[in-house]
Enzyme design. Structure first.
Site, PDB file in Angstrom:
ATOM      1  N   THR A 158       0.867  -1.190   0.000  1.00  0.00           N
ATOM      2  CA  THR A 158       0.000   0.000   0.000  1.00  0.00           C
ATOM      3  C   THR A 158       0.896   1.230   0.000  1.00  0.00           C
ATOM      4  O   THR A 158       1.330   1.676  -1.043  1.00  0.00           O
ATOM      5  CB  THR A 158      -0.989  -0.009   1.179  1.00  0.00           C
ATOM      6  N   THR A 195      -0.921  -1.622   8.572  1.00  0.00           N
ATOM      7  CA  THR A 195      -1.495  -2.842   8.044  1.00  0.00           C
ATOM      8  C   THR A 195      -0.311  -3.706   7.617  1.00  0.00           C
ATOM      9  O   THR A 195       0.261  -3.500   6.580  1.00  0.00           O
ATOM     10  CB  THR A 195      -2.428  -2.558   6.870  1.00  0.00           C
ATOM     11  N   ASN A 405       0.187  10.293   5.620  1.00  0.00           N
ATOM     12  CA  ASN A 405      -1.094   9.903   6.197  1.00  0.00           C
ATOM     13  C   ASN A 405      -2.169  10.967   6.039  1.00  0.00           C
ATOM     14  O   ASN A 405      -3.359  10.643   5.977  1.00  0.00           O
ATOM     15  CB  ASN A 405      -0.890   9.543   7.671  1.00  0.00           C
TER      16      ASN A 405
END
Length: 410
Positions: A158, A195, A405
């Site tokens: 990701t 994650t 983020n």
């Protein structure tokens, strides 16, 4: 495109084939365009599997699926992993998407849906476009290969800036076996089993009962000893698959003395992958190793090390290359690990900053500052309470973490 981490390895390692494992990666356009986002692995019949999963109370449907299969002692014939969509906080529709994924892969591999493990990673709270995923699987099945390790590692990323792989060789009863692993992770990293996904494959002939203690021990010393930002994900998963293709006598328990070489190889692969995740921490410019000695137990040492590693004050001091050992003192005191302050010592690199709970008069602060200017920073803490010791890894906290983020969904 995010620049590759300055701490990245020079290249993806050469991972040899693992007998009984074939992989393929492709583009399902679940979120990303122009890059692979879907992995399919086909495994030999009777492949044993063990794993650890997030302890989050908001675990994603794929985690519930894998937990159920592991609890039933199910073997594995397939693995499907998608990136871009975590299929988390998606309710019954999310659970249905997992089953559809497993059924579609099972039809291709030639097994039951309960022999297909499923993982997802990406944005939380959006329904998975499962029809796009299942439509892409036949093309992947047609391209299954023993050598597609780099593509597989890239497909599960990701915010990662580089694909992560590791390999090690071992022997069981004089028979060579291989251990290969791939992983993804960059932010939301404080595995508690962000994650973070990891998949390890071996041709060793081991039962699931033998694998379980091995993977638990290995994960505790690797993925459970790293942190980027203190955030445990809804999707954290580590699975270990053993195809049984190696021609040694089957091993049914983890305590078997013949497993010494394999145990070392497995832990080497897990630790390598864990350190690569920290090296790819969002915005990271420095890899930080924190060793705690003299705790009452290994668990207490790890708890104290992770408290230091998760401190924004410590991490920003490291980013600023400031040898401010007082910030470490503050964390040690509030970490919830009992000790006598009069026995506390702290090192920054090779230089002791504190001894017996106070400043070391011989502390060479300029030398410590030079150490902190490097890409790899070492901190050591001694608390004098017992034999427990542990090393954890983290990275510094820079403005790059905020940028990544803040812009993640836009």
């Amino acid at each position: 495109m995010t620049a590759i981490s300055p701490l990245a390895p020079a290249r993806f390692p050469d991972l040899p084939p693992v007998p009984g494992v074939r992989l393929a990666a492709g583009e399902a356009r679940l979120r990303y365009k122009g890059r692979p986002d879907l992995l399919l692995a086909a495994l030999a019949p009777e492949t044993a599997v063990a794993g650890t999963l997030t302890r989050s109370h908001t675990a994603a449907p794929p985690v519930h699926w894998c937990r159920a299969l592991l609890g039933e002692g199910k073997g594995a014939r397939g693995l499907v992993v998608n990136a871009g969509n975590a299929n988390a906080a998606t309710g019954e529709q999310g659970h249905a998407a997992v089953r559809q994924t497993a059924e579609a892969a099972a039809a291709l591999v030639g097994c039951g849906a309960d022999e297909v493990y499923v993982s997802s990673t990406g944005v939380i709270g959006e329904q998975l476009p499962v029809d796009r995923l299942t439509a892409a699987l036949p093309g992947l099945h047609d391209r299954l290969s023993e050598s597609a390790w780099p593509e597989a590692a890239a497909a599960i990323m990701t915010t990662d800036t580089y694909p992560k792989g590791a390999t090690a060789a071992a022997e069981i009863d004089g028979v060579p076996v291989v251990v290969n692993g791939i992983a993804k992770g960059s932010g939301m990293i404080a595995p508690n089993m962000g994650t973070m996904l990891a998949y390890v494959f071996t041709d060793a002939n081991l039962s699931a009962a033998a694998l379980r203690p091995l993977v638990r021990r290995g994960v505790n010393r690797s993925f459970n000893a790293i942190t980027v930002d203190g955030d445990t994900s809804t999707n954290d998963t580590c699975l270990l698959f053993a195809t049984g293709a190696a021609r040694h006598r089957r091993i049914g328990r983890a305590g078997d003395s013949r497993l010494e070489s394999f145990r070392a190889a497995l832990e080497a692969v897990l630790t390598d992958l864990a350190r690569q995740i920290v090296r790819d921490g969002e915005g990271a410019a420095k890899l930080v190793a924190i060793t705690v000695r003299g705790a009452a137990s290994e668990a207490a040492a790890r708890k104290l090390g992770l408290a230091i590693a998760n401190s924004p004050l410590v991490k920003t001091a490291i980013a600023g290359e400031d040898p401010n050992w007082g910030r470490i003192v503050a964390v040690v005191g509030r970490a919830g690990v009992a000790f006598d302050q009069a026995r506390l010592s702290i090192w920054l690199g090779a230089d002791r900053a504190a001894a017996n709970g106070v400043a070391d008069p011989a502390f060479d602060e300029p030398a410590a500052a030079r150490h902190m200017k490097g890409q790899e920073v070492e901190i050591a803490v001694e608390i004098g309470s017992g034999p427990g010791a542990a090393t954890v890894w983290t990275c510094d906290l820079t403005h790059g973490y905020i940028e990544i983020n803040a812009d993640y969904r836009s």
